[in-house]
Structure formats: C-alpha cells, structure tokens
Design an enzyme around this catalytic site. Structure first.
Site, PDB file in Angstrom:
ATOM      1  N   PRO A 134       4.828 116.425 118.487  1.00 10.16           N
ATOM      2  CA  PRO A 134       3.859 116.744 117.735  1.00 10.16           C
ATOM      3  C   PRO A 134       2.634 116.186 117.587  1.00 10.16           C
ATOM      4  O   PRO A 134       1.991 115.305 116.939  1.00 10.16           O
ATOM      5  CB  PRO A 134       4.349 116.190 116.236  1.00 10.16           C
ATOM      6  CG  PRO A 134       5.298 114.854 116.815  1.00 10.16           C
ATOM      7  CD  PRO A 134       5.726 115.426 118.034  1.00 10.16           C
ATOM      8  N   CYS A 135       1.726 116.804 118.671  1.00 10.78           N
ATOM      9  CA  CYS A 135       0.445 116.214 118.970  1.00 10.78           C
ATOM     10  C   CYS A 135      -0.409 116.755 117.832  1.00 10.78           C
ATOM     11  O   CYS A 135      -1.792 116.224 117.541  1.00 10.78           O
ATOM     12  CB  CYS A 135      -0.165 116.675 120.274  1.00 10.78           C
ATOM     13  SG  CYS A 135       0.031 118.321 120.494  1.00 10.78           S
TER      14      CYS A 135
END
Length: 167
Positions: A134-135
């Site tokens: 989850p950047c």
C-alpha cells in the site's frame, strides 16, 4: 515461468504478473501489479504465458479489497529491488488499512535522515505491487496527496475506499 493475466477493477484493467510457486496460495507469487497508464508499468513480454487461473486467489483478494471486505492482503510476492527498497517496502506493508504515514515517517522507520526522504520517495515510486503493497497510504507532511505511479486520482480513490481521507 512468468505468468500473467488482466483483471477488471474499479481502477481499470489491472495487469498481474507472477511466477509459479509451490508455497503461494493459489500457486503463484505476485511479481507485479500494474494499473493502466502507470508510470513504470509492467509490459507483457515474449515467452510469458497468459494464465488467468494462476491468479484466481490473488484476484479474489483484490475483489474482496475493492468490495471493502478485505483489509490486509495475504499474497506471496517475488522479492526484488535493492536492499534499501525492500526495507522501505516492508514499512509500507506495515501501514494499517485506513491509515496513512508521511514520507518523513517512513524515512525515520528505515533509519534514514531527513535528507533521505527523497530516496524513500524514489523507493516507494518503484514499488511493483500497487494496491497490494500500500504505497497509496503515504502522504506529504502537510497531509497533501503526493506522487503515485498510478495517478493521484487513483490514490485518492484508494484512500477514500479505506476511509483514510480527512473530511
């Protein structure tokens, strides 16, 4: 052998690329998840085999995520990147669903100084597993949405899905 498939999503058609793995759920370790128009997106190459069934487990998890029924992916992935990138990516995976962290917080967690924030941003930008790693949960120190290889509107959409945007 490198396998791939495309699946529909609320973000557009996702390109999934992986490697056969006897230890992965569904038998495929994810190497890349790319969004349409993404900067640095994977491109199907000669010799790769299209195999939608190999990505059934990953596809089911993505569907559950987009339906707000899954908050944490359990996907084996192919390791890659530099040692520094892997440290940054590990910290990304620790950001809880519905929460955000700043680039500076990530830099502190990987033990780099304030001047290392740019290197952290570069490592985040090279994350090959958008959505799954989850950047999109990383924001600017001022709370602004910054840099996302899939585009800021998709970042905003993912954070909205997770309830992580301030009203």
């Amino acid at each position: 052998m490198t396998l791939y498939t495309s699946i529909d999503s609320p973000l557009g058609e996702l390109l999934l690329v992986g490697e056969e793995s006897p230890t992965a759920k569904g038998g495929t370790a994810l190497a890349s998840l790319s969004l349409p128009g993404q900067k640095g997106a994977a491109v199907v190459r000669d010799g790769w085999r299209r195999d939608p069934a190999a990505f059934e487990e990953i596809g089911n998890q993505l569907t559950s995520y987009f339906d707000s029924r899954l908050t944490h992916f359990e996907v084996e992935h192919v390791s890659g990147g530099t040692e520094f990138q892997r440290r940054v990516w590990q910290v990304l995976e620790e950001i809880p669903y519905g929460r955000t962290a700043t680039y500076g917080e990530i830099a502190a967690r990987v033990g780099t100084s304030a001047v290392g924030v740019r290197a952290v941003g570069t490592a985040i930008g090279r994350n090959p597993l958008l959505v799954v790693r989850p950047c999109h949960r990383v924001i600017g120190a001022d709370g602004a949405l910054r840099g996302y290889a899939g585009g800021l509107e998709r970042k905003e959409r993912l954070l909205g899905l997770e309830g992580a945007l301030a009203s």
